[in-house]
Design a protein around this motif. Structure first.
Motif, mmCIF file in Angstrom:
data_model
loop_
_atom_site.group_PDB
_atom_site.id
_atom_site.type_symbol
_atom_site.label_atom_id
_atom_site.label_comp_id
_atom_site.label_asym_id
_atom_site.label_seq_id
_atom_site.Cartn_x
_atom_site.Cartn_y
_atom_site.Cartn_z
ATOM 1 N N PHE A 253 45.653 29.148 46.696
ATOM 2 C CA PHE A 253 46.595 30.128 45.673
ATOM 3 C C PHE A 253 45.776 31.419 45.287
ATOM 4 N N HIS A 254 44.349 31.582 45.647
ATOM 5 C CA HIS A 254 43.543 32.433 44.860
ATOM 6 C C HIS A 254 42.391 32.964 45.782
ATOM 7 N N VAL A 255 41.728 33.980 45.458
ATOM 8 C CA VAL A 255 40.543 34.276 46.252
ATOM 9 C C VAL A 255 39.408 34.061 45.114
ATOM 10 N N ARG A 256 38.215 33.455 45.534
ATOM 11 C CA ARG A 256 37.167 33.255 44.721
ATOM 12 C C ARG A 256 35.967 33.899 45.369
ATOM 13 N N ILE A 257 35.357 34.772 44.426
ATOM 14 C CA ILE A 257 34.127 35.695 44.628
ATOM 15 C C ILE A 257 32.824 34.979 44.193
ATOM 16 N N VAL A 258 31.827 34.986 44.846
ATOM 17 C CA VAL A 258 30.530 34.120 44.316
ATOM 18 C C VAL A 258 29.610 35.019 44.366
ATOM 19 N N SER A 259 28.619 35.194 43.306
ATOM 20 C CA SER A 259 27.498 35.791 43.224
ATOM 21 C C SER A 259 26.380 35.269 42.501
ATOM 22 N N SER A 260 25.163 34.962 42.924
ATOM 23 C CA SER A 260 24.275 34.338 41.994
ATOM 24 C C SER A 260 23.814 35.239 40.746
ATOM 25 N N ILE B 254 37.720 34.347 39.864
ATOM 26 C CA ILE B 254 38.950 33.970 40.536
ATOM 27 C C ILE B 254 39.979 35.002 40.226
ATOM 28 N N TYR B 255 40.754 35.419 41.454
ATOM 29 C CA TYR B 255 41.582 36.393 41.432
ATOM 30 C C TYR B 255 43.019 35.721 42.327
ATOM 31 N N PRO B 256 43.976 36.193 41.881
ATOM 32 C CA PRO B 256 45.304 35.986 42.458
ATOM 33 C C PRO B 256 45.420 37.086 43.794
ATOM 34 N N TYR B 257 46.076 36.756 44.951
ATOM 35 C CA TYR B 257 46.359 37.513 45.817
ATOM 36 C C TYR B 257 47.051 38.849 45.419
ATOM 37 N N SER B 258 47.710 38.740 44.347
ATOM 38 C CA SER B 258 48.423 39.813 43.872
ATOM 39 C C SER B 258 47.661 41.023 43.119
#
Length: 448
Positions: free
Chosen positions: A401-408, A415-419
């Motif tokens: 249901f979403h995109v998760r971006i990881v950075s130390s 977390i972002y929705p696909y929209s």
């Protein structure tokens, strides 16, 4: 001395409720679920958490996430829920007294892990400070009032002694009316402000510990009523302690009346609950519509083309500029699909053409992309005697249901929705901390 009207009302409701207890298992479960969700949502919302009530419900009841929030907000909401259950268990154990160690543990739980936060020095100057969890503050945590004046809590040196005195006071005054006791404990605790962060949430946990321990219903201080809540505290600061006692009593009346409805088998839903549910369903529908209309496969490719390629280009541009300072550099782009991983190291092709080439190949195979990663390794600073190697980058995970971006460097996942369409400032905010790390290392090495 005549009791205030609010306390008389509390006593009357409590007497009625005691005659109807215990509640049926079904009524008890439904009441606790509502109180728990209201408590989690409102106490965190007062402190700036941006999850909606519907997102809070989805997270705590179904362990699912949606929405455009930092991972820390989800983590702290779940952690606060753990703290609520812990306080409820402590209150039920009449042989157990709460301790300073318990209060420190509550702070450790709700804050999850250390992080950096904007703060003010004792004389009101902006600063940035690492928030340590589960221990008393090491620096003053003064606040600026609306008037512009600084309000000073207990100093770090005073805090251990004042917290010990607070616990002694609490044990000596347990015979007071529970509403007075809970309100006064909250007020005295806030005046000390013993932790770097999380003081408000811990104070509200302590209020409900006292109330539940004495057979009262936990109260909910609504985020929508934050102004009245703070005003009552300010009146107490000005010498009118009864104003805050009265405020807590008002909230207790609401909770007792809610439990009485549950005991009678009446609906405990409020008019605003309908609004919350409508808002939750609309947001969930909006998010799922994007995926339903395009399919998860196409939603991922759309997000990559609209957001990830520009994001990776932003960081690649700055890494390329910094690479001239180093002896060796290596750029790695990896896209992992359901069936296989793709690992490419290139210096020849432009970044955008490389990414589009990869996408074209994978899209043609109808391959579902699981994650995309960009990393850049800097090795051997040209102007330094002592050499070092540093690798920076971003990892992007495409979830249901979403995109998760990881950075130390971010401190928590984003977390972002696909929209979502990321603006340039939002992209820069994701990469700036890592670029600053490289710049700081270069400066430190050059100074030596």
């Amino acid at each position: 001395m005549t009791e205030p009207a609010n306390i008389i009302k509390v006593n009357q409701l409590k007497a009625q409720l005691d005659d109807m207890r215990p509640l049926s298992r079904q009524a008890e479960d439904k009441l606790w679920q509502k109180l728990r969700l209201e408590w989690d949502f409102n106490s965190n919302h007062i402190e700036g958490n941006t999850l909606t009530y519907g997102e809070t419900m989805l997270l705590l009841l179904h362990d699912k996430t949606t929405g455009d929030h930092q991972k820390r907000e989800y983590d702290e909401m779940q952690a606060h829920d753990v703290a609520i259950h812990m306080v409820r268990d402590w209150a039920a154990d009449k042989e157990r007294d709460i301790s300073e160690a318990d209060i420190k543990n509550l702070n450790r739980i709700i804050l999850v892990k250390p992080y950096w936060k904007e703060a003010l020095t004792y004389d009101g100057q902006p600063t940035r400070r690492q928030i340590l969890v589960g221990d008393y503050k090491q620096y003053p945590n003064s606040v600026r009032l609306k008037s512009g004046e600084m309000f000073h809590y207990a100093t770090p040196e005073e805090t251990p002694r004042e917290m010990q005195e607070l616990m002694d006071w609490y044990k000596e005054n347990e015979i007071q009316h529970p509403v007075y006791l809970a309100a006064e404990l909250h007020y005295r605790f806030i005046r000390i402000h013993p932790f770097d962060d999380g003081n408000g949430r811990v104070a509200r946990l302590l209020v409900n510990y006292v109330l539940m321990r004495h057979g009262y219903t936990p109260i909910i201080i609504k985020s929508a009523d934050k102004e009245n809540y703070l005003t009552a505290l300010q009146k107490a600061d000005a010498g009118d302690r009864a104003a805050f006692w009265e405020y807590i009593a008002q909230q207790q009346i609401w909770s007792l009346e809610l439990e009485l409805k549950a005991a009678k088998g009446e609906s405990i839903d409020e008019p605003e609950d309908i609004d919350k549910e409508i808002a939750r369903l609309k947001k969930e529908h909006q998010q799922n519509t994007v995926i339903a209309a395009n399919g998860l496969h196409d939603s991922i490719y759309h997000f990559i083309e609209g957001n990830i390629i520009p994001l990776f280009e932003e960081i690649d541009l700055r890494c390329s500029e910094l690479s001239e300072l180093f002896l060796r550099n290596e750029r790695t782009i990896m896209i992992r699909t359901e069936k296989r991983g793709v690992r490419l190291i290139t210096e020849e092709k432009s970044f955008q053409s490389l990414m589009k080439e990869i996408l074209k190949i994978e899209k043609g195979k109808n391959s579902l992309i699981m994650d995309a990663r960009y990393s850049f390794a800097f090795d051997g600073l040209k102007t330094a005697v002592e050499q070092f190697r540093i690798i920076i980058g971003l990892e992007v995970f495409f979830e249901r249901f979403h995109v998760r971006i990881v950075s130390s460097s971010l401190g928590s996942d984003v977390i972002y929705p696909y929209s979502k369409t990321l603006s340039k400032p939002e992209r820069l905010n994701l990469i700036a901390p890592q670029i600053k790390e490289v710049l700081n290392l270069v400066k430190q090495a050059s100074d030596h």
